[in-house]
Design a protein around this motif. Structure first.
Motif, PDB file in Angstrom:
ATOM      1  N   LYS A   1       0.870  -1.184   0.000  1.00  0.00           N
ATOM      2  CA  LYS A   1       0.000   0.000   0.000  1.00  0.00           C
ATOM      3  C   LYS A   1       0.908   1.236   0.000  1.00  0.00           C
ATOM      4  CE  LYS A   1      -3.795   2.420   0.750  1.00  0.00           C
ATOM      5  NZ  LYS A   1      -4.174   3.130  -0.433  1.00  0.00           N
ATOM      6  N   PRO A   2       0.978   1.962  -1.124  1.00  0.00           N
ATOM      7  CA  PRO A   2       1.818   3.157  -1.153  1.00  0.00           C
ATOM      8  C   PRO A   2       1.137   4.337  -0.454  1.00  0.00           C
ATOM      9  CG  PRO A   2       0.766   2.848  -3.278  1.00  0.00           C
ATOM     10  CD  PRO A   2       0.366   1.675  -2.414  1.00  0.00           C
ATOM     11  N   SER A   3       1.937   5.252   0.039  1.00  0.00           N
ATOM     12  CA  SER A   3       1.410   6.442   0.721  1.00  0.00           C
ATOM     13  C   SER A   3       0.977   7.517  -0.266  1.00  0.00           C
ATOM     14  CB  SER A   3       2.476   7.022   1.649  1.00  0.00           C
ATOM     15  OG  SER A   3       3.611   7.417   0.899  1.00  0.00           O
ATOM     16  N   TYR A   4       1.488   7.447  -1.490  1.00  0.00           N
ATOM     17  CA  TYR A   4       1.341   8.553  -2.442  1.00  0.00           C
ATOM     18  C   TYR A   4       0.221   8.377  -3.460  1.00  0.00           C
ATOM     19  CZ  TYR A   4       4.228   5.208  -4.964  1.00  0.00           C
ATOM     20  OH  TYR A   4       4.718   4.053  -5.522  1.00  0.00           O
ATOM     21  N   LYS A   5      -0.520   7.264  -3.384  1.00  0.00           N
ATOM     22  CA  LYS A   5      -1.657   7.078  -4.294  1.00  0.00           C
ATOM     23  C   LYS A   5      -2.596   6.021  -3.741  1.00  0.00           C
ATOM     24  CE  LYS A   5       0.595   3.811  -7.451  1.00  0.00           C
ATOM     25  NZ  LYS A   5       0.972   3.546  -8.835  1.00  0.00           N
ATOM     26  N   GLU A   6      -3.777   5.971  -4.333  1.00  0.00           N
ATOM     27  CA  GLU A   6      -4.786   4.996  -3.911  1.00  0.00           C
ATOM     28  C   GLU A   6      -4.412   3.597  -4.390  1.00  0.00           C
ATOM     29  OE1 GLU A   6      -7.564   5.639  -2.016  1.00  0.00           O
ATOM     30  OE2 GLU A   6      -6.635   7.607  -1.799  1.00  0.00           O
ATOM     31  N   GLY A   7      -4.971   2.615  -3.729  1.00  0.00           N
ATOM     32  CA  GLY A   7      -4.818   1.236  -4.161  1.00  0.00           C
ATOM     33  C   GLY A   7      -3.547   0.576  -3.650  1.00  0.00           C
ATOM     34  N   TRP A   8      -3.323  -0.622  -4.147  1.00  0.00           N
ATOM     35  CA  TRP A   8      -2.191  -1.455  -3.759  1.00  0.00           C
ATOM     36  C   TRP A   8      -1.338  -1.737  -4.987  1.00  0.00           C
ATOM     37  CZ3 TRP A   8      -1.491  -3.586   1.264  1.00  0.00           C
ATOM     38  CH2 TRP A   8      -2.490  -3.248   2.173  1.00  0.00           C
ATOM     39  N   ASN A   9      -0.046  -1.904  -4.781  1.00  0.00           N
ATOM     40  CA  ASN A   9       0.916  -2.138  -5.862  1.00  0.00           C
ATOM     41  C   ASN A   9       1.682  -3.428  -5.628  1.00  0.00           C
ATOM     42  OD1 ASN A   9       0.382   0.395  -6.932  1.00  0.00           O
ATOM     43  ND2 ASN A   9       2.266   1.303  -6.193  1.00  0.00           N
ATOM     44  N   LEU A  10       2.402  -3.801  -6.655  1.00  0.00           N
ATOM     45  CA  LEU A  10       3.440  -4.807  -6.508  1.00  0.00           C
ATOM     46  C   LEU A  10       4.710  -4.109  -6.033  1.00  0.00           C
ATOM     47  CD1 LEU A  10       2.931  -6.666  -9.896  1.00  0.00           C
ATOM     48  CD2 LEU A  10       2.151  -7.402  -7.652  1.00  0.00           C
ATOM     49  N   PRO A  11       5.600  -4.806  -5.368  1.00  0.00           N
ATOM     50  CA  PRO A  11       6.884  -4.197  -5.042  1.00  0.00           C
ATOM     51  C   PRO A  11       7.613  -3.809  -6.337  1.00  0.00           C
ATOM     52  CG  PRO A  11       6.595  -6.268  -3.864  1.00  0.00           C
ATOM     53  CD  PRO A  11       5.488  -6.175  -4.856  1.00  0.00           C
ATOM     54  N   GLY A  12       8.277  -2.654  -6.313  1.00  0.00           N
ATOM     55  CA  GLY A  12       9.028  -2.225  -7.488  1.00  0.00           C
ATOM     56  C   GLY A  12       9.063  -0.724  -7.599  1.00  0.00           C
ATOM     57  N   GLY A  13       9.659  -0.240  -8.679  1.00  0.00           N
ATOM     58  CA  GLY A  13       9.734   1.194  -8.870  1.00  0.00           C
ATOM     59  C   GLY A  13      10.539   1.582 -10.090  1.00  0.00           C
ATOM     60  N   VAL A  14      10.844   2.867 -10.175  1.00  0.00           N
ATOM     61  CA  VAL A  14      11.508   3.460 -11.336  1.00  0.00           C
ATOM     62  C   VAL A  14      13.009   3.175 -11.290  1.00  0.00           C
ATOM     63  CG1 VAL A  14      11.985   5.639 -12.531  1.00  0.00           C
ATOM     64  CG2 VAL A  14       9.743   5.233 -11.524  1.00  0.00           C
ATOM     65  N   THR A  15      13.550   2.907 -12.455  1.00  0.00           N
ATOM     66  CA  THR A  15      14.961   2.623 -12.617  1.00  0.00           C
ATOM     67  C   THR A  15      15.804   3.880 -12.430  1.00  0.00           C
ATOM     68  OG1 THR A  15      14.401   0.868 -14.167  1.00  0.00           O
ATOM     69  CG2 THR A  15      16.660   1.677 -14.243  1.00  0.00           C
ATOM     70  N   ASP A  16      16.864   3.757 -11.654  1.00  0.00           N
ATOM     71  CA  ASP A  16      17.825   4.846 -11.498  1.00  0.00           C
ATOM     72  C   ASP A  16      18.732   4.904 -12.729  1.00  0.00           C
ATOM     73  OD1 ASP A  16      16.862   5.515  -8.983  1.00  0.00           O
ATOM     74  OD2 ASP A  16      18.462   4.461  -7.896  1.00  0.00           O
ATOM     75  N   LYS A  17      19.424   6.034 -12.897  1.00  0.00           N
ATOM     76  CA  LYS A  17      20.340   6.208 -14.019  1.00  0.00           C
ATOM     77  C   LYS A  17      21.403   5.106 -14.005  1.00  0.00           C
ATOM     78  CE  LYS A  17      22.866   9.859 -16.331  1.00  0.00           C
ATOM     79  NZ  LYS A  17      23.235  11.270 -16.309  1.00  0.00           N
ATOM     80  N   PHE A  18      21.622   4.504 -15.156  1.00  0.00           N
ATOM     81  CA  PHE A  18      22.607   3.438 -15.373  1.00  0.00           C
ATOM     82  C   PHE A  18      22.351   2.193 -14.517  1.00  0.00           C
ATOM     83  CE2 PHE A  18      24.976   7.379 -16.433  1.00  0.00           C
ATOM     84  CZ  PHE A  18      25.025   7.168 -17.800  1.00  0.00           C
ATOM     85  N   GLU A  19      21.080   1.940 -14.227  1.00  0.00           N
ATOM     86  CA  GLU A  19      20.690   0.756 -13.466  1.00  0.00           C
ATOM     87  C   GLU A  19      19.867  -0.138 -14.381  1.00  0.00           C
ATOM     88  OE1 GLU A  19      19.040   0.306  -9.034  1.00  0.00           O
ATOM     89  OE2 GLU A  19      17.621   1.305 -10.369  1.00  0.00           O
ATOM     90  N   SER A  20      20.118  -1.429 -14.340  1.00  0.00           N
ATOM     91  CA  SER A  20      19.352  -2.362 -15.167  1.00  0.00           C
ATOM     92  C   SER A  20      17.987  -2.632 -14.531  1.00  0.00           C
ATOM     93  CB  SER A  20      20.114  -3.682 -15.321  1.00  0.00           C
ATOM     94  OG  SER A  20      20.069  -4.419 -14.106  1.00  0.00           O
ATOM     95  N   PRO A  21      17.024  -3.092 -15.317  1.00  0.00           N
ATOM     96  CA  PRO A  21      15.735  -3.471 -14.733  1.00  0.00           C
ATOM     97  C   PRO A  21      15.880  -4.532 -13.644  1.00  0.00           C
ATOM     98  CG  PRO A  21      15.546  -3.335 -17.109  1.00  0.00           C
ATOM     99  CD  PRO A  21      17.015  -3.195 -16.780  1.00  0.00           C
TER     100      PRO A  21
END
Length: 163
Positions: free
Chosen positions: A39-59
């Motif tokens: 459950k993220p604090s910044y939006k409604e609903g539930w997510n899977l674990p994960g997020g945005v890739t940092d610079k020069f980071e692989s998926p």
């Protein structure tokens, strides 16, 4: 003789390349085959674990880092199971990105800790209950992964490609 479409300046050519970002997520199941959702604090609903890739980071590196940051879990990637290319307009800005989803395992779930800033709760749900918690997009991805005969499943703009 140079080709008529030859790009004379490498710098000019490099500047024309897309500035696309990516993100990664994980389908993590416990010993009861229940899916970990957050459950993220910044939006409604539930997510899977994960997020945005940092610079020069692989998926691959992204999903490992994000799972550690969000849950304190050390995960092991099993398989790349879904790729989704998405075009969106958010707050008047057009952008596109690619999302990579992996199945992953954790040696133990006793170490789960959330920071109560970005993530405020977590739970394990049966896949039959997931529709009650996940957004339509996440639920559709889960169902596609569960039904797939081979991986990765390909999505385009949050919808499965016809095979």
């Amino acid at each position: 003789m140079a080709h008529k479409n030859h790009i004379p300046c490498r710098k000019t050519w490099l500047e024309t390349l897309a500035k696309r970002h990516s993100a990664s997520g994980a389908f993590i199941f416990n010993e009861k085959n229940q899916l970990l959702i957050l459950k993220p604090s910044y939006k409604e609903g539930w997510n899977l674990p994960g997020g945005v890739t940092d610079k020069f980071e692989s998926p691959y590196q992204t999903v490992i880092r994000e799972c550690k940051e969000e849950t304190n879990l050390d995960i092991q990637i099993k398989e790349l199971v879904l790729i989704d290319y998405i075009q969106e307009t958010i707050d008047g800005h057009n952008f596109d990105h690619v999302e990579f989803y992996f199945t992953a395992i954790a040696k133990s779930f006793t170490d789960i800790k959330i920071d109560n800033e970005e993530v405020i709760d977590y739970k394990f749900v049966d896949t039959t209950q997931a529709k009650e918690f996940l957004s339509e997009n996440y639920y559709n991805r889960l169902q596609a992964v569960l039904r797939a005969k081979s991986y990765p499943v390909l999505f385009d703009n949050k919808k499965p490609l016809k095979s």
